[in-house]
Design a protein around this motif. Structure first.
Motif, PDB file in Angstrom:
ATOM      1  N   PRO A   1      -1.860 -56.904 -56.929  1.00 17.85           N
ATOM      2  CA  PRO A   1      -1.567 -55.466 -56.985  1.00 17.85           C
ATOM      3  C   PRO A   1      -0.136 -55.176 -56.531  1.00 17.85           C
ATOM      4  O   PRO A   1       0.450 -55.920 -55.746  1.00 17.85           O
ATOM      5  CB  PRO A   1      -2.582 -54.866 -56.010  1.00 17.85           C
ATOM      6  CG  PRO A   1      -2.951 -55.978 -55.083  1.00 17.85           C
ATOM      7  CD  PRO A   1      -2.869 -57.234 -55.898  1.00 17.85           C
ATOM      8  N   ALA A   2       0.424 -54.103 -57.035  1.00 19.40           N
ATOM      9  CA  ALA A   2       1.793 -53.705 -56.677  1.00 19.40           C
ATOM     10  C   ALA A   2       1.865 -53.305 -55.198  1.00 19.40           C
ATOM     11  O   ALA A   2       0.873 -52.901 -54.587  1.00 19.40           O
ATOM     12  CB  ALA A   2       2.248 -52.550 -57.559  1.00 19.40           C
ATOM     13  N   ILE A   3       3.053 -53.414 -54.648  1.00 22.31           N
ATOM     14  CA  ILE A   3       3.278 -53.171 -53.214  1.00 22.31           C
ATOM     15  C   ILE A   3       3.557 -51.695 -52.960  1.00 22.31           C
ATOM     16  O   ILE A   3       4.370 -51.067 -53.664  1.00 22.31           O
ATOM     17  CB  ILE A   3       4.466 -54.009 -52.712  1.00 22.31           C
ATOM     18  CG1 ILE A   3       4.226 -55.500 -52.991  1.00 22.31           C
ATOM     19  CG2 ILE A   3       4.707 -53.771 -51.229  1.00 22.31           C
ATOM     20  CD1 ILE A   3       5.458 -56.348 -52.833  1.00 22.31           C
ATOM     21  N   ILE A   4       2.892 -51.140 -51.953  1.00 20.68           N
ATOM     22  CA  ILE A   4       3.221 -49.787 -51.481  1.00 20.68           C
ATOM     23  C   ILE A   4       4.063 -49.884 -50.213  1.00 20.68           C
ATOM     24  O   ILE A   4       5.172 -49.362 -50.151  1.00 20.68           O
ATOM     25  CB  ILE A   4       1.945 -48.969 -51.228  1.00 20.68           C
ATOM     26  CG1 ILE A   4       1.192 -48.753 -52.542  1.00 20.68           C
ATOM     27  CG2 ILE A   4       2.301 -47.622 -50.597  1.00 20.68           C
ATOM     28  CD1 ILE A   4      -0.095 -47.987 -52.390  1.00 20.68           C
ATOM     29  N   ASN A   5       3.551 -50.563 -49.189  1.00 24.28           N
ATOM     30  CA  ASN A   5       4.279 -50.763 -47.939  1.00 24.28           C
ATOM     31  C   ASN A   5       4.081 -52.190 -47.456  1.00 24.28           C
ATOM     32  O   ASN A   5       2.978 -52.733 -47.566  1.00 24.28           O
ATOM     33  CB  ASN A   5       3.778 -49.823 -46.832  1.00 24.28           C
ATOM     34  CG  ASN A   5       4.160 -48.383 -47.064  1.00 24.28           C
ATOM     35  OD1 ASN A   5       5.326 -48.075 -47.247  1.00 24.28           O
ATOM     36  ND2 ASN A   5       3.154 -47.499 -47.065  1.00 24.28           N
ATOM     37  N   ILE A   6       5.132 -52.798 -46.930  1.00 26.11           N
ATOM     38  CA  ILE A   6       4.982 -54.064 -46.214  1.00 26.11           C
ATOM     39  C   ILE A   6       4.623 -53.718 -44.774  1.00 26.11           C
ATOM     40  O   ILE A   6       5.397 -53.056 -44.074  1.00 26.11           O
ATOM     41  CB  ILE A   6       6.251 -54.909 -46.291  1.00 26.11           C
ATOM     42  CG1 ILE A   6       6.473 -55.389 -47.725  1.00 26.11           C
ATOM     43  CG2 ILE A   6       6.164 -56.109 -45.346  1.00 26.11           C
ATOM     44  CD1 ILE A   6       7.722 -56.191 -47.937  1.00 26.11           C
TER      45      ILE A   6
ATOM     46  N   CYS B   1      -1.698 -51.690 -50.630  1.00 31.18           N
ATOM     47  CA  CYS B   1      -1.733 -51.480 -52.079  1.00 31.18           C
ATOM     48  C   CYS B   1      -2.833 -50.478 -52.414  1.00 31.18           C
ATOM     49  O   CYS B   1      -3.615 -50.059 -51.556  1.00 31.18           O
ATOM     50  CB  CYS B   1      -1.949 -52.803 -52.803  1.00 31.18           C
ATOM     51  SG  CYS B   1      -3.500 -53.620 -52.360  1.00 31.18           S
ATOM     52  N   GLU B   2      -2.931 -50.095 -53.698  1.00 34.64           N
ATOM     53  CA  GLU B   2      -3.888 -49.085 -54.124  1.00 34.64           C
ATOM     54  C   GLU B   2      -5.221 -49.678 -54.568  1.00 34.64           C
ATOM     55  O   GLU B   2      -6.121 -48.943 -54.958  1.00 34.64           O
ATOM     56  CB  GLU B   2      -3.286 -48.258 -55.266  1.00 34.64           C
ATOM     57  CG  GLU B   2      -2.109 -47.390 -54.829  1.00 34.64           C
ATOM     58  CD  GLU B   2      -1.577 -46.538 -55.965  1.00 34.64           C
ATOM     59  OE1 GLU B   2      -1.852 -46.888 -57.135  1.00 34.64           O
ATOM     60  OE2 GLU B   2      -0.894 -45.541 -55.683  1.00 34.64           O
ATOM     61  N   LYS B   3      -5.363 -50.995 -54.531  1.00 32.61           N
ATOM     62  CA  LYS B   3      -6.606 -51.623 -54.957  1.00 32.61           C
ATOM     63  C   LYS B   3      -7.782 -51.102 -54.122  1.00 32.61           C
ATOM     64  O   LYS B   3      -7.667 -50.949 -52.893  1.00 32.61           O
ATOM     65  CB  LYS B   3      -6.488 -53.146 -54.788  1.00 32.61           C
ATOM     66  CG  LYS B   3      -7.711 -53.908 -55.286  1.00 32.61           C
ATOM     67  CD  LYS B   3      -7.502 -55.416 -55.141  1.00 32.61           C
ATOM     68  CE  LYS B   3      -7.552 -55.840 -53.697  1.00 32.61           C
ATOM     69  NZ  LYS B   3      -7.526 -57.313 -53.546  1.00 32.61           N
TER      70      LYS B   3
ATOM     71  N   THR C   1      11.217 -54.306 -50.371  1.00 30.49           N
ATOM     72  CA  THR C   1      10.723 -54.383 -51.742  1.00 30.49           C
ATOM     73  C   THR C   1      11.637 -53.611 -52.685  1.00 30.49           C
ATOM     74  O   THR C   1      12.404 -52.737 -52.267  1.00 30.49           O
ATOM     75  CB  THR C   1       9.299 -53.808 -51.837  1.00 30.49           C
ATOM     76  OG1 THR C   1       9.335 -52.415 -51.482  1.00 30.49           O
ATOM     77  CG2 THR C   1       8.360 -54.544 -50.914  1.00 30.49           C
ATOM     78  N   SER C   2      11.524 -53.938 -53.951  1.00 28.33           N
ATOM     79  CA  SER C   2      12.248 -53.205 -54.991  1.00 28.33           C
ATOM     80  C   SER C   2      11.408 -53.220 -56.259  1.00 28.33           C
ATOM     81  O   SER C   2      10.530 -54.070 -56.445  1.00 28.33           O
ATOM     82  CB  SER C   2      13.622 -53.835 -55.239  1.00 28.33           C
ATOM     83  OG  SER C   2      13.495 -55.190 -55.640  1.00 28.33           O
ATOM     84  N   ALA C   3      11.692 -52.268 -57.135  1.00 29.64           N
ATOM     85  CA  ALA C   3      10.916 -52.106 -58.358  1.00 29.64           C
ATOM     86  C   ALA C   3      11.438 -53.038 -59.448  1.00 29.64           C
ATOM     87  O   ALA C   3      12.617 -53.403 -59.480  1.00 29.64           O
ATOM     88  CB  ALA C   3      10.963 -50.661 -58.826  1.00 29.64           C
TER      89      ALA C   3
ATOM     90  N   ASN D   1       6.664 -51.753 -57.522  1.00 27.30           N
ATOM     91  CA  ASN D   1       7.290 -52.599 -56.497  1.00 27.30           C
ATOM     92  C   ASN D   1       6.645 -53.985 -56.533  1.00 27.30           C
ATOM     93  O   ASN D   1       5.563 -54.209 -55.980  1.00 27.30           O
ATOM     94  CB  ASN D   1       7.128 -51.989 -55.105  1.00 27.30           C
ATOM     95  CG  ASN D   1       8.035 -50.803 -54.880  1.00 27.30           C
ATOM     96  OD1 ASN D   1       9.093 -50.693 -55.500  1.00 27.30           O
ATOM     97  ND2 ASN D   1       7.618 -49.894 -54.019  1.00 27.30           N
ATOM     98  N   ARG D   2       7.327 -54.931 -57.174  1.00 24.40           N
ATOM     99  CA  ARG D   2       6.811 -56.287 -57.283  1.00 24.40           C
ATOM    100  C   ARG D   2       7.832 -57.337 -56.844  1.00 24.40           C
ATOM    101  O   ARG D   2       7.529 -58.530 -56.838  1.00 24.40           O
ATOM    102  CB  ARG D   2       6.370 -56.580 -58.723  1.00 24.40           C
ATOM    103  CG  ARG D   2       5.150 -55.802 -59.130  1.00 24.40           C
ATOM    104  CD  ARG D   2       4.626 -56.223 -60.475  1.00 24.40           C
ATOM    105  NE  ARG D   2       3.299 -55.662 -60.699  1.00 24.40           N
ATOM    106  CZ  ARG D   2       2.168 -56.191 -60.248  1.00 24.40           C
ATOM    107  NH1 ARG D   2       2.210 -57.338 -59.594  1.00 24.40           N
ATOM    108  NH2 ARG D   2       1.012 -55.617 -60.468  1.00 24.40           N
TER     109      ARG D   2
END
Length: 516
Positions: free
Chosen positions: A185-190, A223-225, A267-269, A275-276
């Protein structure tokens, strides 16, 4: 008659300071506008690191950094939000005296951390960290190894000690950019980034030390999962570094230590807008020591067969090359059961804390004890992320060949792997494999002759005119003590009585020849 002495300069290691300094932590933080409101606090961590130190004269100066990470959920859902703050402190310490070639060992740890939300936009953090400090140096002492003239006899004893020490340290900057695959899943926050372990091999090449290894980086991101979850990610970053150490060669025993100073990730888009991509920056410190052992002949006693003589005895500590023990141990713990079980478990890790090392010289053992904190990241039945801790104590003992009563030991504990399973009875059990590296430092106390004073103007007066004297010796009596008592020589007594060892093997009558 001329009288000369040969002297040996011994470099003796000594501890000039051992203690602890504390540092309070206070943080009053108002969330920026782009952060959502606080609904539920999840976790707060304070990670202290010594980023550098220097010793000038009798003063130690060091920089202490504390990374504060606060995790919370908003009212909108279970997606973790992360607040990162750094506090830096410049500390100093009066050592009390100056020493040669000083080295310092600084180990920071978190004592406690308390946190609360004053309102939906304001956080209050209070805590304390401490730094365990040990500063050692070298002290040069002159002792007599032999003497000539005035019929002086010197008892010479071979002593093996760590005669020469070399040290070098270097900071290495690591940088790595990775992109997570489409199945993740894509990253929201580390929400967590740490250098979990560092493997480092060393090699001597042309008077320099080649350090080569890799650092294991462990990330945890939200992540949003599943309407809000956390996802673990780990990768290794290789490094290679050449360290200068003037004078080092194959005769030195080399020890390398590697530790993380900091580890950060941003992170960067990518083209899809998600954000991957992750860029990780880290700094590790390499500390290398080289110790060369030598056997020197030291005078431990002296007398003259013909003149009054007195000696000055100095007590020295002959430090030995540290004995290194590496081993693996296993730990297990029951973390939770029944209604306390998370609905989902996303990650589980283990952190060693409060590691203590003590020696039991009588049993020829070194004992390691401490605490392992197991942390479970999961989701509870209400749909919120939870991170709970469970402390488990441990104690292990390891056999050692020998150690002086006043010896010391230090220990490094790293986590190799952590696994868990859920039993049919709905109990969560965890297992951790740990790597233990123990350094045992031994020293022997030796009384050596530092000064011989002979009165050449006066001769000893014997109690009679004879060439031999009868003496009844006792088993295990030292022949040197007999020779000194009667102002004769050890060789003369051994030759006259057909003796071969330094001590008498049995009771019996001896012939003591009088020599000039």
């Amino acid at each position: 008659m001329d009288f000369k002495v040969n002297k040996e300069t011994i470099s003796v290691s000594e501890c000039i300071y051992e203690g602890m300094q504390e540092q309070s932590i206070e943080l009053d933080y108002i969330l920026p506008d782009y952060y959502s409101d606080i609904f539920r606090l999840v976790r707060c961590e304070a990670v202290p690191t010594v980023t550098g130190y220097s010793i000038n004269g009798d003063k130690l100066n060091y920089e202490l950094r504390c990374d504060i990470r606060i995790l919370y959920c908003s009212e909108a859902g279970g997606i973790i939000q992360c607040v990162n703050q750094k506090q830096t402190f410049s500390r100093s310490l009066d050592l009390g005296r100056v020493c040669e070639n000083p080295t310092a060992e600084l180990k920071p740890k978190t004592d406690y951390i308390n946190y609360r939300a004053l309102n939906k936009r304001r956080l209050d953090v209070r805590g304390a960290v401490s730094v365990k400090i040990k500063v050692s140096g070298e002290n040069s002492q002159e002792v007599i190894s032999d003497a000539f003239g005035m019929n002086v006899k010197v008892r010479r004893t071979p002593v093996k000690l760590a005669q020469k020490k070399l040290s070098s340290s270097k900071s290495v900057q690591l940088s790595e950019e990775i992109e997570i695959n489409d199945s993740q899943p894509a990253i929201i926050n580390i929400i967590k980034c740490e250098c979990r372990s560092i493997k480092c091999d060393k090699k001597l090449i042309s008077g320099k030390i080649m350090a080569k290894g890799e650092a294991l980086i462990k990330l945890l991101y939200s992540c949003e999962k599943d309407g809000g979850a956390v996802e673990p990610l780990e990768f290794t970053v290789p490094f290679s570094q050449i360290m200068d150490m003037d004078g080092v060669d194959d005769s030195y025993e080399i020890n390398m230590k590697a530790g993380a100073v900091y580890c950060e990730a941003v992170t960067s888009a990518v083209k899809s807008g998600e954000n991957r991509s992750i860029r990780c920056e880290a700094e590790i410190r390499l500390e290398c020591t080289g110790i060369k052992s030598a056997t020197v002949m030291l005078g431990t006693d002296a007398y003259s067969t013909t003149h009054p003589c007195n000696t000055v005895i100095t007590e020295i500590r002959a430090e030995q090359i540290p004995a290194v023990i590496e081993s693996s141990i296993h730990s297990s713990a029951k973390l939770c059961e029944g209604d306390n079980m998370p609905v989902n478990i996303y990650d589980l890790w283990c952190t060693p804390k409060n590691i203590n090392t003590r020696l039991a010289p009588d049993e020829k053992k070194v004992i390691i004890s401490g605490m392992l904190t197991y942390t479970t990241a999961g989701k509870d039945s209400s749909g919120f992320i939870v991170m709970s801790d469970k402390d488990e104590t441990f104690e292990e003992s390891f056999d050692i060949e020998s150690c002086s009563p006043d010896g010391t030991a230090s220990c490094e504990v790293t986590i190799n792997s952590v696994s868990y399973n859920i039993t049919p009875e709905n109990t969560l059990n965890a297992k951790a494999d740990l790597n233990i590296r123990i350094s045992v430092y031994s020293s022997s106390s030796i009384k050596a002759v530092s000064e011989i004073n002979v009165d050449g103007t006066v001769k000893k007066v014997r109690d009679g005119d004879y060439a031999l004297k009868l003496y009844y010796g006792i088993e295990n009596e030292n022949i040197w003590d007999i020779a000194k008592k009667y102002s004769t020589s050890v060789d003369a007594i051994m030759e006259e009585n057909n003796l071969y060892g330094e001590k008498l093997e049995k009771d019996g009558m001896l012939l003591i020849p009088m020599v000039l």
